[in-house]
Each structure stands twice: as structure tokens, then as C-alpha cells.
Design an enzyme around this catalytic site. Structure first.
Site, short mmCIF file in Angstrom:
data_model
loop_
_atom_site.label_atom_id
_atom_site.label_comp_id
_atom_site.label_asym_id
_atom_site.label_seq_id
_atom_site.Cartn_x
_atom_site.Cartn_y
_atom_site.Cartn_z
N CYS A 149 71.95 -30.93 80.56
CA CYS A 149 71.95 -30.36 81.93
C CYS A 149 72.34 -31.38 83.02
O CYS A 149 72.92 -30.99 84.04
CB CYS A 149 70.61 -29.73 82.24
SG CYS A 149 69.20 -30.64 81.61
N LYS A 205 72.31 -39.22 75.71
CA LYS A 205 73.11 -37.98 75.77
C LYS A 205 74.11 -38.04 76.92
O LYS A 205 75.28 -37.70 76.77
CB LYS A 205 72.20 -36.75 75.95
CG LYS A 205 71.42 -36.37 74.72
CD LYS A 205 70.58 -35.13 75.03
CE LYS A 205 69.59 -34.83 73.94
NZ LYS A 205 68.59 -33.85 74.35
N HIS A 242 68.73 -30.55 89.22
CA HIS A 242 68.74 -31.99 88.92
C HIS A 242 69.58 -32.71 89.96
O HIS A 242 70.76 -32.39 90.16
CB HIS A 242 69.35 -32.25 87.54
CG HIS A 242 68.49 -31.82 86.38
ND1 HIS A 242 67.21 -31.33 86.52
CD2 HIS A 242 68.74 -31.83 85.04
CE1 HIS A 242 66.71 -31.05 85.32
NE2 HIS A 242 67.61 -31.35 84.42
N1 LIG Z 1 65.81 -26.20 80.39
C1 LIG Z 1 66.99 -26.66 80.74
O1 LIG Z 1 67.29 -26.92 81.92
C2 LIG Z 1 68.05 -26.86 79.69
C3 LIG Z 1 69.35 -27.16 80.12
C4 LIG Z 1 70.35 -27.34 79.15
C5 LIG Z 1 70.06 -27.21 77.82
N2 LIG Z 1 68.78 -26.92 77.42
C6 LIG Z 1 68.56 -26.72 75.99
O2 LIG Z 1 68.40 -25.31 75.79
C7 LIG Z 1 67.51 -25.04 74.70
C8 LIG Z 1 66.38 -24.15 75.20
O3 LIG Z 1 65.66 -24.87 76.20
P1 LIG Z 1 64.50 -24.19 77.06
O4 LIG Z 1 64.34 -25.09 78.20
O5 LIG Z 1 64.76 -22.75 77.26
O6 LIG Z 1 63.25 -24.35 76.05
P2 LIG Z 1 61.96 -23.38 75.91
O7 LIG Z 1 61.57 -22.86 77.24
O8 LIG Z 1 60.98 -24.17 75.13
O9 LIG Z 1 62.48 -22.16 75.04
C9 LIG Z 1 62.81 -22.21 73.68
C10 LIG Z 1 62.63 -20.82 73.10
O10 LIG Z 1 63.08 -20.79 71.72
C11 LIG Z 1 62.17 -20.00 70.98
N3 LIG Z 1 62.25 -20.36 69.56
C12 LIG Z 1 61.79 -21.50 68.97
N4 LIG Z 1 62.09 -21.47 67.65
C13 LIG Z 1 62.73 -20.30 67.41
C14 LIG Z 1 63.28 -19.67 66.25
N5 LIG Z 1 63.24 -20.26 65.06
N6 LIG Z 1 63.86 -18.44 66.38
C15 LIG Z 1 63.93 -17.82 67.58
N7 LIG Z 1 63.41 -18.37 68.72
C16 LIG Z 1 62.83 -19.59 68.64
C17 LIG Z 1 60.83 -20.32 71.58
O11 LIG Z 1 59.94 -19.28 71.24
P3 LIG Z 1 58.35 -19.38 71.55
O12 LIG Z 1 58.26 -18.99 73.00
O13 LIG Z 1 57.77 -18.39 70.62
O14 LIG Z 1 57.96 -20.80 71.28
C18 LIG Z 1 61.17 -20.36 73.08
O15 LIG Z 1 61.10 -19.07 73.63
C19 LIG Z 1 67.07 -26.42 74.20
O16 LIG Z 1 67.90 -26.80 73.12
C20 LIG Z 1 67.29 -27.32 75.41
O17 LIG Z 1 67.50 -28.67 75.03
C21 LIG Z 1 67.79 -26.72 78.32
#
Ligand SMILES: NC(=O)c1ccc[n+]([C@@H]2O[C@H](COP(=O)([O-])OP(=O)(O)OC[C@H]3O[C@@H](n4cnc5c(N)ncnc54)[C@H](OP(=O)(O)O)[C@@H]3O)[C@@H](O)[C@H]2O)c1
Length: 357
Positions: A149, A205, A242
Site C-alpha cells: 500500500c 517490500k 498513508h
Molecule cells: N489493509 C491494507 O491497507 C492493505 C493494502 C494493500 C494490501 N493489503 C493486503 O491485502 C490482504 C488483506 O488485508 P486486510 O487488511 O484486508 O486483512 P484482514 O482485515 O485481516 O482481512 C483478511 C480476511 O481474510 C480472511 N481469510 C483468512 N484466511 C482465509 C481463507 N483461508 N479463506 C478465506 N478467507 C480467509 C479473514 O477471515 P476472518 O475474518 O475469518 O479471519 C479476513 O476476513 C493482505 O494480504 C494484506 O497484506 C492490505
């Protein structure tokens, strides 16, 4: 864009990025309303139950269930496009399997970002890197990633001025919002009244992904940009957006006017049918105390591209050092919106075929 809307699904739909995907895809002209996929929690859960964003959930999707599904099941159900918001580590093998089954995957996770043959894309910066995936073949899927991000905002701000400055090095210090850590993210007692000068793996990264994005494609490989990107990353107690303090050590003495014109004239996707693309993608804010997360995180025009523009401000040019701040919405431009824009680019380039809901 294709004639019919393509059947699609969001993986990790209950998470912070998954919910941003739902917001952006609820009424998308190229993609049908998405299936919402999440872990099996042993009880029925809807998008509304999981919702944590400040904006309201999209009415059409709010009561849809978030359900588990395997790659085989999604392929059998005719899903053609998957938007992945899975945690890094979990995402890798699932995304590989989906692509193997002929599905086009647009991922936010880090697992495949540096794989040879997987485009790491910010369409305004390196749309031609889509060709790294090779020619389209019937039945073969596609795997496309967007960067970390913080990297997205940095390369958007740098791309217009790199030719004029020919950097020797880029230094960046980040002030990263809490939502960058997902939900529930950082414990409140670790961050209230505090700044944490460490985000696991983030500095590496940014260094690796930035030079790849700004690098030159040669056939099916990329020659990285020829300067180091040195990052120092901190978590701060803002919700979204950010902020990054950037210093470019220039190898060439451009005039400030030349740099300002490079930012002002930068809109490589102008006139192209990509609904989530902001015009312009880099907004230059004249305010002495801008950009600010609270005030500038939703920059981006037209309406569908809100949160998709990078805002550049506080520009100072003391040759050979150019200093400025850049701000982007980490979960929109740096997350779900980046993937949606990548999918729109792939659709425009004929990589997704046509579809019917
Ligand atoms: N947040 C940001 O600003 C951002 C920006 C760029 C990239 N990212 C990337 O985007 C991805 C998601 O980030 P996030 O911030 O959204 O994280 P998050 O809020 O922790 O969400 C991850 C989601 O994935 C679900 N999950 C975990 N294992 C799974 C599986 N095996 N099958 C289906 N669903 C599953 C989780 O379910 P539960 O709720 O049941 O645990 C949760 O709802 C990550 O790889 C992160 O590095 C994030």
C-alpha cells in the site's frame, strides 16, 4: 470493457480490503455483483455482520452471506474473476490453484508479487508489464498483483519525474495508517499516544517493489530501475491514508517548473475506458500544510475513483535534493481499488474475454 458483466468473487470478503472490494464492485459496469468468500466460522455471517468501514455497506450486497468455497467449486460455478484480499502466506497456493483452473486472479497479497511471469502493476506507471503474463491462452487463468500500500503512492508520485531527475537514490519515510494492518489490526494500547517505528517486512517490500514497478520490461522479464529506494516505516494513529516524506537525490538538474509540468501533465490513462482510473492520478496540492490523511485521503475524480488519486504537496527543490510529501488511501488506491483498476486494464486488453451474469 466487455459486453456482459463477468461473474466474480472476493476472497477474504469479511476483512478490511475485502469490504473495500465489495464497495467498489457493488455496481461495477464490467463485473457482476461478487460472491463473498471467507473462512468457515461455523455460523452464517453476512457482509453487514462483518462490516467495519466508516462508509455504509452497499445495499445490494449487505445481506449476502460470506461463505467458504474451494478453487474447484468457484471454477465449477463459472466464476471468471477473483479479487483476493487473503492474508499473505494463505493467499499464495489458493491463488495459484485458481489461476490453474482458468480464473483471472487480482491479488493484494505479497506472495506472488515478485514471481517471474506475474505482473506487478500500477496501470498509470507500468501497464505494459501486463505482458509478463504471456499471451492469453484458452483455459489458462491469469495472476496479477498490486504492490504494497505504501509503494503505490510512492511510484505514482515518482513516475512522472523520474525521467527528468534520473535519481541516484530515493529516500522515503512513511506515516502509515492503522487500517494498513487490516482488522482488528494493531492493539489500541500499543498505538494510542504513540508512533511505532517498525512495520514487519514493509521497508524491504517498498525497496523491491518500487524498482520493479519503475523498471523497464524486456520481453517477459523486468530490468529494475537503476537506483536504490531506502525506506523507513512507522505506524501512526490515523485510520486511513498513508503519508510519505520523500527525498529524491537527483542525477540531473531539472528546473522546478519542469517537474511541476511533469506532474501536471501526467495522465497516461486519459480517454481510456477504465472506470476506476482517477483523472488526474496525481493531484498537486498547493497548501503549505497538505496533504493530510484526514482531508485528502478521498482525493480522486470522477466519483467512482474517489480515494484513487495520490496527493503531492510541500515540494522543495534544493538541487540535487527534491523533497515532497505524498498521500494515498492505503485501502483504496493502495489496496482494493488498485486491484479493480488492474482488472479493468486486463479487461480492456482482452485478457478476461466476455461474460454474462
Ligand atoms: N489493509 C491494507 O491497507 C492493505 C493494502 C494493500 C494490501 N493489503 C493486503 O491485502 C490482504 C488483506 O488485508 P486486510 O487488511 O484486508 O486483512 P484482514 O482485515 O485481516 O482481512 C483478511 C480476511 O481474510 C480472511 N481469510 C483468512 N484466511 C482465509 C481463507 N483461508 N479463506 C478465506 N478467507 C480467509 C479473514 O477471515 P476472518 O475474518 O475469518 O479471519 C479476513 O476476513 C493482505 O494480504 C494484506 O497484506 C492490505
Amino acid at each position: 470493457m466487455s459486453a456482459g458483466r463477468l461473474p466474480c468473487a472476493i476472497l477474504g470478503a469479511g476483512g478490511y480490503i475485502g469490504q473495500q472490494f465489495a464497495r467498489l464492485l457493488a455496481d461495477h459496469p464490467a463485473f457482476a455483483p461478487p460472491r463473498l468468500i471467507g473462512r468457515d466460522r461455523g455460523r452464517r455471517r453476512t457482509l453487514e455482520d462483518a462490516w467495519v468501514l466508516a462508509e455504509e455497506p452497499p445495499a445490494d450486497l449487505a445481506r449476502r452471506p460470506i461463505e467458504p468455497a474451494t478453487p474447484a467449486r468457484l471454477a465449477a460455478q463459472g466464476i471468471r474473476v477473483v479479487f483476493s484480499a487473503l492474508p499473505s502466506g494463505t493467499a499464495g497456493p489458493i491463488e495459484t490453484e485458481l489461476a490453474r483452473r482458468g480464473i483471472a486472479v487480482f491479488s493484494n497479497a505479497a506472495d506472488h508479487r515478485l514471481d517471474p511471469g506475474v505482473p506487478l502493476l500500477v496501470p498509470e506507471v507500468n501497464a505494459d508489464h501486463l505482458a509478463l503474463a504471456g499471451p492469453p491462452r484458452a483455459g489458462r487463468g491469469l495472476l496479477v498483483t498490486n504492490p504494497n500500500c505504501s509503494t503505490t503512492g510512492l511510484v505514482l508520485a515518482l513516475a512522472p519525474i523520474v525521467p527528468a531527475l534520473r535519481p541516484r537514490a530515493v529516500h522515503v519515510t512513511t506515516f502509515q495508517a492503522l487500517s494498513g494492518a487490516g482488522y482488528p489490526g494493531v492493539p489500541s494500547l500499543a498505538i494510542v499516544d504513540n508512533v511505532v517505528p517498525y512495520i514487519p517486512e514493509e521497508e524491504t517490500k517498498i525497496a523491491q517493489e518500487s524498482v520493479r514497478l519503475l523498471g523497464r520490461r524486456r520481453g517477459r522479464t523486468v530490468v529494475d530501475a537503476p537506483f536504490p529506494v531506502l525506506a523507513s516505516c512507522a505506524r501512526v494513529a490515523t485510520r486511513d491514508g498513508h503519508l510519505e516524506a520523500v527525498t529524491v537525490e537527483a542525477g540531473r538538474r531539472a528546473s522546478l517548473d519542469e517537474l511541476e509540468r511533469a506532474w501536471a501533465g501526467f495522465d497516461p490513462l486519459a480517454g481510456r475506458p477504465l472506470p476506476t482510473a482517477p483523472h488526474p492520478p496525481v493531484e498537486r496540492h498547493p497548501g503549505v500544510d497538505r496533504p493530510q490523511p484526514l482531508r485528502d485521503r478521498w482525493a480522486g475524480r470522477p466519483d467512482r475513483a474517489r480515494g484513487m488519486a495520490a496527493v503531492v504537496g510541500r515540494v522543495r527543490w534544493d538541487p540535487p535534493y527534491l523533497r515532497f510529501f505524498v498521500l494515498t488511501h492505503n485501502a483504496v488506491r493502495g489496496g482494493a481499488g488498485g486491484s479493480v483498476l488492474n482488472a479493468e486494464l486486463a479487461a480492456e486488453r482482452g485478457r478476461l474475454g466476455s461474460g454474462r451474469e
